[in-house]
Scaffold this motif. Structure first.
Motif, PDB file in Angstrom:
ATOM      1  N   TRP A 449       0.908  -1.218   0.101  1.00 30.97           N
ATOM      2  CA  TRP A 449       0.096  -0.047   0.102  1.00 30.97           C
ATOM      3  C   TRP A 449       0.937   1.335  -0.059  1.00 30.97           C
ATOM      4  O   TRP A 449       0.249   2.423  -0.245  1.00 30.97           O
ATOM      5  N   LEU A 450       2.145   1.148   0.307  1.00 32.77           N
ATOM      6  CA  LEU A 450       2.962   2.127   0.363  1.00 32.77           C
ATOM      7  C   LEU A 450       3.831   2.542  -1.018  1.00 32.77           C
ATOM      8  O   LEU A 450       4.742   3.254  -1.059  1.00 32.77           O
ATOM      9  N   ARG A 451       3.609   1.661  -2.146  1.00 34.32           N
ATOM     10  CA  ARG A 451       4.557   1.232  -3.195  1.00 34.32           C
ATOM     11  C   ARG A 451       3.569   1.770  -4.394  1.00 34.32           C
ATOM     12  O   ARG A 451       2.558   1.783  -4.617  1.00 34.32           O
ATOM     13  N   ARG A 452       4.633   2.388  -5.176  1.00 35.10           N
ATOM     14  CA  ARG A 452       3.763   2.750  -6.520  1.00 35.10           C
ATOM     15  C   ARG A 452       3.697   1.619  -7.393  1.00 35.10           C
ATOM     16  O   ARG A 452       2.776   1.304  -8.009  1.00 35.10           O
ATOM     17  N   ASP A 453       4.744   0.792  -7.502  1.00 36.42           N
ATOM     18  CA  ASP A 453       4.747  -0.491  -8.318  1.00 36.42           C
ATOM     19  C   ASP A 453       4.503  -1.704  -7.306  1.00 36.42           C
ATOM     20  O   ASP A 453       5.335  -2.146  -6.552  1.00 36.42           O
TER      21      ASP A 453
END
Length: 750
Positions: A449-453
């Motif tokens: 949930w903290l990631r772009r990918d």
């Protein structure tokens, strides 16, 4: 996370297991242990410790203090409701039962007790989120409202959640005025009566600020909300902020058509978690799951076309869970390995990188299929007959299929010196930020949930012959998931799932896991797992026997947007069933196919109901016969006027003659011709493009402006979407596809 802290966490887990196995400790030790485990996000283990602490067999060298019993009960209930190891069908009910045995939840004497009623409200809210029952939402709102009859206090927990639930009720029920006014009044009361931040102890300041910020956010005062978050620099670890982010995202959706277009809303999320620019988009989209169905290589090639269009839309970067079955497992594992390679070497990925990934995947997969996987494992008729006589339950040895899968499909994609075993698949993305996540180790379920990918949680689905349950292989564990079992209707014991323990021979190669998922009963010998469970010989077969679409795993992982690519074989019209003894085998097979079609229909109906009740936010469900004509068969003596106007294209933009032809192609693991594979990919691509535009266009956060890719099936795409009365290759292609549908089972050599 420093190495010393990671070691301390591991020590705490060992202490917990020792206590659970019977070691005697003092109450102070056990009480501290479950609290530390909860802070470590080891929810299931914390619940187990606190459950033992409250049981008759406490293994304590002293007693539980009387004044601690109420708090232990409350925490036991909350942890039970949150425990991911328990099925959603039972954990919330068990939590309410635990709480209800200690506190009279329906008695007015509890009104104003924000702590107890807040926990009860949270349990019902989670039950609503998991099961979509309106009564749970209403009950959650009632508990929170009763809890909000007391003072606002230092954190206003019951008040802020009561306001949130009133907004949800207004949205779900359609009764806007009264509930909206109630929500606004609650938020204004919070701002007036919440204890000022400068009078709060340091360890409680964050939640005080978070309550004030959410109240301001719900009132549309976004700049003030951002300032309220920014006023506190010391905050909990990121996983504890996820619920706050999701609640804010839900409010943003309720009050704004396109919240990401509002820079002030962006600023609130940035203030909530500095450095996590993608949190707003992540929270607004929700959890995205992609299911790739079974159906042999026919399904695999169709899925490749779907992946191609999702890459052009830049949707693939948002996939949290990848659930695969049979032919979907074969191609899904290839995709996951290629994504693993890229995220390990470079990150973040650009839009064009995902398109290039799928282009490379198509080339690699096509070359692997041409190695004639089934032909290399196909025995002679004599060997098959002897095998059945000696007790084999399939014509083809699954071990040989597993070895061929690894040799041609997976090892060329494996950039590691270690064996290609499931427990070696977890990896560290190059852009993993320990300072942001609070952990040196990457975990998709905790950090995506903290990631772009996103790094999709890979799930390869099989079916256990012994129990009839869904068996899952993941990069961290294997066994029967508790999430797919309904205890009220299923009394068959569940085979425990467990993380891999190689020295106990509890491990499996990727090839064997995929082979188990694709192990068609009668064609392939079941994959065996012996000696792991005392006295049991486990046999695994094709995951499609239990769930051929793979959607159960997406629901179990609480995905709120589901993308389902269903290329499974569907029931076809049979004009004249064979009579007599000669038709017994076909009759039995027809009955089985009818049952599977009924299950497939029920599965779709369940998903559709979840969309209608807003339990899931969005659904893209592709299947190969979507939009084909299914007219009534008229009686010979019918005099009713009946005229059908035929359109050349189905509703998803594919020529009906091509779509029908590919929908009837064989569902085996034989070599597919270039025309067959291109036709399947072209249909999957076109159908995904149209369906996404129709079904998910409101999810502006999920996709971006498409970038056209250069696809190997481009020429075939022109054929399958053409409305011209004639093309030079059409009839030749259709004839070849019809011929391909007749090769049901590859003939055996003598």
């Amino acid at each position: 996370m420093p190495q010393s802290e990671a070691l301390e966490r591991e020590i705490r887990k060992r202490e917990a297991h020792s206590y659970l196995k019977g070691k005697y400790v003092r109450f102070e030790t056990a009480d501290r242990l479950w609290k530390q485990l909860k802070d470590d996000d080891e929810i299931s283990l914390a619940r187990s410790v606190i459950a033992k602490l409250r049981s008759d067999n406490k293994n304590l060298s002293d007693k539980v203090p009387f004044d601690k019993e109420n708090k232990l009960c409350q925490q036991h209930a909350e942890l039970t409701s949150k425990d991911p190891e328990l099925s959603v069908q039972v954990r919330h009910d068990e939590a309410l039962e635990i709480l209800g045995r200690k506190f009279p939840l329906e008695d007015a004497s509890l009104d104003g007790n924000g702590e107890v009623l807040g926990i009860a409200g949270g349990i019902c809210k989670r039950r609503w989120m998991d099961l979509g029952q309106y009564e749970d939402l209403r009950r959650a709102a009632d508990y929170y409202m009763r809890g909000a009859k007391g003072p606002v206090g230092d954190d206003g927990y019951a008040y802020i959640n009561a306001a949130f639930l009133q907004d949800l009720l207004a949205h779900v029920s359609g009764v806007e005025s009264d509930t909206r006014r109630e929500a606004r009044a609650l938020r204004e009361k919070i701002l007036q009566e919440l204890t000022p931040l400068d009078k709060i102890a340091d360890d409680c300041r964050w939640w005080n600020a978070a309550t004030r910020a959410e109240a301001l956010f719900g009132l549309g005062r976004y700049k003030d909300a951002a300032e309220a978050f920014a006023a506190v620099t010391q905050r909990p670890v990121p996983w504890k902020l996820q619920t706050t982010a999701q609640q804010l995202a839900t409010l943003a959706h309720l009050h704004n058509d396109r919240p990401l277009n509002n820079p002030d809303i962006h600023a609130v999320f940035e203030a909530l978690l500095p450095g996590a620019a993608t949190v707003a988009r992540s929270a607004l989209i929700g959890k995205v799951g992609l299911a790739l169905s079974g159906g042999g290589f026919r399904a695999s090639f169709y899925h490749l076309g779907v992946l191609a269009r999702l890459a052009e839309l830049d949707v693939l970067r948002h996939i949290d869970v990848l659930s695969c079955v049979s032919g979907g497992s074969i191609v899904g594992a290839c995709y996951w390995l290629m994504l693993r390679n890229r995220l390990s070497a470079q990150a973040p990925l650009a839009h064009a990188d995902y398109i290039k990934l799928v282009q490379d995947l198509i080339e690699h997969f096509s070359q692997a299929v041409n190695q004639n996987l089934r032909g290399r494992a196909q025995p002679s008729k004599r060997e098959v007959l002897w095998g059945f006589i000696t007790g084999d339950k399939g014509a083809i040895d699954t071990k040989e299929i597993a070895e061929a899968l690894e040799q041609y499909f997976y090892k060329p994609l494996w950039n590691d010196d270690k064996p290609l075993d499931m427990h070696y698949l977890p990896f560290m993305p190059k852009d993993h930020d320990p300072a942001l996540t609070g952990s040196q180790h990457f975990h998709p379920g905790k950090h995506n949930w903290l990631r772009r990918d996103r790094v999709p949680a890979l799930i390869l689905n099989a079916t256990t012959v012994n129990t009839g349950h869904n068996w899952q292989f993941t990069p961290t564990w294997m066994g029967e998931s508790p999430w797919t079992i309904h205890k009220a209707a299923d009394s068959v014991p569940r085979l425990e799932r467990h993380w891999y323990v190689p020295h106990e021979k509890w491990a499996i190669s990727l090839g064997r896991a995929v082979a188990a998922s694709a192990c068609v009963p009668g064609i392939f010998e079941p994959l065996r797992i012996d000696d792991a469970y005392e006295g049991y010989k486990i046999q695994l077969v094709d995951g499609g026997v239990y769930d051929n679409q793979g959607t159960a795993a997406l629901l179990a992982h609480n995905c709120t947007v589901l993308l389902v690519s269903d290329a499974a074989g569907q029931l076809l019209l049979e004009q004249a069933p064979n009579p007599g003894v000669a038709g017994l085998a076909a009759y039995a097979l027809r009955a089985q196919d009818t049952l599977m079609e009924r299950i497939r229909g029920a599965n779709y109906a369940d998903l559709d109901a979840r969309v209608r009740t807003k339990l899931i936010r969005g659904l893209l469900f592709l299947h190969m016969k979507d939009g084909l004509d299914a007219d009534s068969i008229r009686l010979k003596f019918s005099q009713e006027p009946y005229e059908t106007r035929r359109e050349p294209l189905s509703r998803l933009g594919v020529r009906k003659d091509f779509q029908k032809a590919v929908a009837e192609l064989r569902t085996d693991l034989d070599v597919f011709t270039e025309d067959e594979s291109n036709a399947l990919m072209a249909c999957g691509y076109r159908m995904a493009a149209m369906a996404f535009e129709w079904d998910l266009q409101k999810f502006v956060e999920l996709s971006t402006t498409p970038i056209a890719g250069q696809w190997s099936f481009a020429e075939m795409l022109k054929e399958v979407e053409s409305t011209d009365a004639y093309t030079s290759r059409r009839q030749q292609l259709l004839d070849a596809l019809h011929e391909g549908s007749k090769r049901k089972i590859k003939s055996l050599s003598p």
